[in-house]
Design a protein around this motif. Structure first.
Motif, short mmCIF file in Angstrom:
data_model
loop_
_atom_site.label_atom_id
_atom_site.label_comp_id
_atom_site.label_asym_id
_atom_site.label_seq_id
_atom_site.Cartn_x
_atom_site.Cartn_y
_atom_site.Cartn_z
N SER A 229 -5.33 0.13 -8.30
CA SER A 229 -4.46 1.32 -8.54
C SER A 229 -4.32 1.33 -10.03
O SER A 229 -3.63 2.40 -10.59
CB SER A 229 -3.15 0.99 -7.71
OG SER A 229 -2.41 -0.11 -8.67
N CYS B 12 0.93 -1.26 0.11
CA CYS B 12 -0.17 0.07 -0.03
C CYS B 12 0.82 1.19 -0.09
O CYS B 12 0.71 2.34 -0.85
CB CYS B 12 -0.99 -0.05 1.25
SG CYS B 12 -2.25 -1.20 1.04
N VAL B 13 1.83 1.27 0.94
CA VAL B 13 2.84 2.49 0.78
C VAL B 13 3.53 2.38 -0.62
O VAL B 13 3.67 3.67 -1.20
CB VAL B 13 3.97 2.32 1.85
CG1 VAL B 13 5.03 3.36 1.80
CG2 VAL B 13 3.15 2.14 3.15
N LEU C 104 2.52 1.77 -3.23
CA LEU C 104 1.48 2.36 -4.44
C LEU C 104 1.53 3.82 -4.42
O LEU C 104 0.85 4.26 -5.33
CB LEU C 104 0.18 1.51 -4.40
CG LEU C 104 0.25 0.11 -4.84
CD1 LEU C 104 -1.09 -0.45 -4.57
CD2 LEU C 104 0.22 -0.01 -6.26
N THR C 105 1.86 4.26 -3.32
CA THR C 105 1.56 5.77 -3.27
C THR C 105 3.07 6.65 -3.61
O THR C 105 3.15 7.79 -3.69
CB THR C 105 1.48 6.27 -1.89
OG1 THR C 105 2.58 6.08 -0.83
CG2 THR C 105 0.13 5.78 -1.34
N LEU C 106 4.02 5.95 -3.78
CA LEU C 106 5.42 6.39 -4.03
C LEU C 106 5.82 6.15 -5.60
O LEU C 106 5.33 5.44 -6.11
CB LEU C 106 6.48 5.69 -3.36
CG LEU C 106 6.16 5.89 -1.76
CD1 LEU C 106 7.33 4.87 -1.13
CD2 LEU C 106 6.45 7.08 -1.17
#
Ligand code: FMN
Ligand code: SF4
Ligand code: FES
Lengths: 192, 519
Positions: free
Chosen positions: B253, B131-132, B134-136
């Motif tokens: 995503s 999850c982290v 996918l935000t980077l």
């Protein structure tokens, strides 16, 4: 005569292989040797394996595994069929089958015992265990027993290194194989 | 509510009868009309206690082991479903000193969860690293791995972040993530435990690697000696894809990542990364010359990240807890933890995850409780069949890449194999050369022919003590050729066990002269 034929076959397929797609059709016709002599049921399994994996990337190992999982070995006559359909030379397929210890080219014995010969099991008596199994089954490491019932093979680690010595009998894992456990595993009826 | 009983499904538990124990419990509770749910968990890694059956009672997990089917009746009679006492009771498992003194970052879920339950996995922190990620942006994922100091766990200890950066910077229509799950080293089983006991962690690590370098396809190359691991992975992939953790739309995503498992075929040298790629391509597992690096021209000639199972499994923690939290553990240039594997002649064999820097002696004495035979320890081989043998006086060496190298050894994949005083070190040296002769891919002469000649030499020494000093000189020369003239570490490191045996245990090679000296 046979040798010459094989030589021609190999050199043709080598040339074709390096000339790539343009000559694909030519190769397929040049290669149309008499159909390999596989018993019908085995032939079916081989064809199924090829069909299932043909379009995957790097299909040769999965095909060989599929065949061995179903037939217990890779029938030598299947090499030709595989080579033909994957557009490889027979030498290439033969090379792969013979390179990997996992693939057998003969039907396995009824009972296959695989004994770990690696260090962690050595430290727990694998050498003695191997000798005991040899004398109990009448079968030397790497060979079949005289009655063909057993085959005894070595393996280098089954991942059970904290609980050695380890063996696998017909694919089933056994660890901490001491004298009593071995007696249970080789029940009297099974002895050579 | 039904009582939960845990019976491990790890190979090391199955090999000592875990299936039979589970069946016996099922039978007996049915007969008695008890409400019991049997869960097949992974292993805690305390293999001397397997099959280790656990009962959940008042929020605790009470362990009993090693249990055999014939113990099941007395266990039920004495009230083990309520955690009551029994000769096999080991108490609250999490409080066991073997586990309590560990630093389990990667193996935090091991043995606690049902390996194939996605719910369990999420409940215990699973997929939070993904999850982290996918935000980077990709560069930042790579930066996290660089900052963590993570080095390859397959043996060579190459910084994972640098490898990933090279692949990220390469431009190609297709890139691959390849997992090296060939785990051929004797004395190692950590990769196997992950694949059987926490397979989603490996898939999560692969997906993060895919996002980091721009790869959408991953392969796991599993050795054929690990059938249970192979099946667990296949099942895990199907379930993860169905639940959207893998596949064409990662956690909604819009990103893609697919994973395939491939079975190896019994060749040790296929653990070497380039031989592994050849094998995946469907060829004989012959080592490739480098360059080109696999990072630039790997699988099917495409840029490829190839990492060991444990390397990729460290990544979800690094992403979810931050690089600094990981790098806090360890010593010198070896950051983080290593899942060490205690094997061979050891009383308490199993998995010990500790920060780098712990000494060999601490692991063997504090965790392993000495030899299984009760005889004095004589030699310890660290780092698999290509690793050096250590005598007792070197056991205070800290387990760290550089410290091991300084003493002529390697850390390898973290396998520690203990031998008692019945070991014949000349025979171990002979075996190392024989193993090299059996497994050599044959590409280069020192390894292909040198191994056979070396094995003959040691055999000659064993049977002709009168000429053993001359033979030793020849053997050392030969080892030198192997060390310097081999293309890969198979030939290049086979001298490690041979020379360390010669250096630390010369009396085993020259029996008569030592007997004379002693007399
Ligand atoms: C003979 C030989 C066998 C090897 N076997 C393995 C193995 O079983 N598993 C593994 O991860 N690496 C193995 N390696 C190391 C790999 O070549 C490579 O360094 C590793 O896969 C890189 O991944 P890492 O950086 O994550 O460690 C072996 C190397 C050699 C020379
Ligand atoms: S050292 Fe041995 S295994 Fe490695 S490339 Fe040379 S022959 Fe092959
Ligand atoms: S050394 Fe025998 S199982 Fe690993």
């Amino acid at each position: 005569m046979i040798k010459i034929n094989q030589f021609c076959f190999c050199s043709i397929s080598y040339v074709v292989h390096s000339c790539n797609l343009k000559y694909q059709n030519m190769k397929n016709t040049q290669n149309s040797l008499p159909p390999p002599s596989l018993p019908e049921q085995e032939g079916r399994v081989v064809q199924q394996s090829i069909d299932q994996w043909m379009s995957a990337e790097g299909p040769l190992l999965p095909i060989l595994h599929h065949i061995q999982d179903h037939l217990g070995y890779i029938p030598p006559a299947s090499i030709e069929l595989i080579a033909h359909q994957l557009n490889l030379s027979r030498a290439e397929v033969h090379g792969v089958v013979t390179y990997y210890p996992h693939f057998r080219r003969e039907k396995p014995a009824l009972r296959q015992i695989v004994v770990c010969q690696a260090e962690a099991c050595q430290a727990r008596g694998a050498r003695e265990l191997t000798r005991t199994i040899e004398s109990r089954t009448g079968c030397r490491l790497g060979q079949h027993s005289p009655d063909g019932q057993w085959c005894l093979e070595s393996v280098y680690c089954l991942g059970l290194c904290a609980s050695g010595p380890a063996v696998a009998i017909n694919g089933c894992l056994h660890a901490r194989v001491d004298h009593d456990r071995l007696n249970e595993l080789l029940s009297p009826g099974d002895l050579a | 509510m039904s009582t939960k009983v845990y019976v491990p499904r790890d190979s090391a538990a199955l090999a000592v009868g875990a299936d039979e124990v589970a069946a016996a419990i099922r039978n007996e509770v049915e007969k008695r009309g008890l409400d019991v749910q049997i869960i097949r968990n992974g292993s805690r890694g305390m293999f001397w206690l397997e099959p280790l059956v656990e009962v959940e009672f008042q929020g605790q997990r009470i362990g009993y082991g090693p249990v055999s089917p014939k113990d099941v009746r007395t266990l039920l009679d004495s009230g083990f479903l309520k955690g009551q006492s029994h000769a096999l009771r080991v108490g609250e498992v999490n409080d066991h000193p073997f586990l309590k003194q560990q630093e389990r970052l990667t193996f935090s879920r091991m043995g606690i969860t049902d390996p194939l339950s996605l719910e369990d996995y999420r409940h215990h922190g699973g997929f939070s690293g993904l999850c982290v990620a996918l935000t980077l942006p990709p560069q930042q994922i790579v930066q996290q791995v660089l900052d963590s100091g993570l080095r390859g766990r397959g043996g060579a200890g190459f910084p994972a972040g640098i490898k990933w950066k090279t692949v990220l910077q390469a431009t190609a229509p297709q890139k691959y993530i390849v997992v090296n799950a060939d785990e051929g080293d004797s004395g190692t089983f950590a990769d196997r435990m992950v694949m059987e006991g926490d397979p989603y962690m490996l898939l999560e690590g692969m997906a993060i690697a895919g996002l980091a370098v721009g790869a959408t396809t991953g392969y796991i190359y599993v050795r054929s000696e690990y059938p249970h691991a192979f099946h667990a992975l296949q099942e895990a992939i199907v379930r993860a894809e169905n639940a959207g953790f893998l596949g064409d739309n990662l956690l909604e995503s819009g990103k893609r990542f697919r994973v395939m498992v491939r079975k190896a075929a019994g060749s040790y040298v296929c653990g070497e990364e380039t031989a592994l790629l050849e094998s995946l391509e469907g060829k004989r597992g012959i080592v490739r010359a480098k360059p080109p690096l696999p990072a630039l021209s790997g699988l099917f000639g495409k840029p490829t990240v190839i990492n060991n199972v444990l390397t990729l499994c460290a990544v979800p923690f690094i992403l979810s807890h931050g690089a600094a939290a990981y790098a806090e553990f360890g010593m010198g240039r070896s950051r983080g933890t290593l899942p060490f594997q205690l094997a061979g002649n050891i009383r308490q064999g199993g998995l010990v995850e500790k920060a780098f820097g712990v000494s060999i002696r601490t692991l063997i004495e504090q965790f392993g409780a000495g030899t299984a035979s009760g005889r004095p320890l004589r030699a310890v081989q660290v780092g698999g069949p290509l690793g050096a043998y250590f005598p007792d006086r070197l056991l205070d060496t800290p387990l760290d890449y550089e410290a091991m190298a300084a003493r002529g050894g390697v850390l390898g994949h973290g396998g520690i194999v203990v031998f008692d005083d019945t070991v014949d070190m000349a025979e171990q040296a002979r075996y190392a050369l024989e193993f090299c002769a059996v497994e050599s891919c044959g590409k280069c002469t020192p390894c292909r022919i040198g191994s056979t000649r070396g094995e003959e030499l040691v055999r000659h020494m064993q049977h002709h003590p009168e000429s053993s000093h001359q033979d030793e000189q020849l053997l050392r020369d030969l080892c030198n050729t192997l060390l310097n003239g081999s293309l890969c570490a198979m030939g290049g490191m086979t001298p490690y066990p041979v020379l360390s045996a010669l250096d630390h245990f010369p009396e085993d090679f020259h029996p008569s002269s030592h007997a004379i000296k002693a007399a």
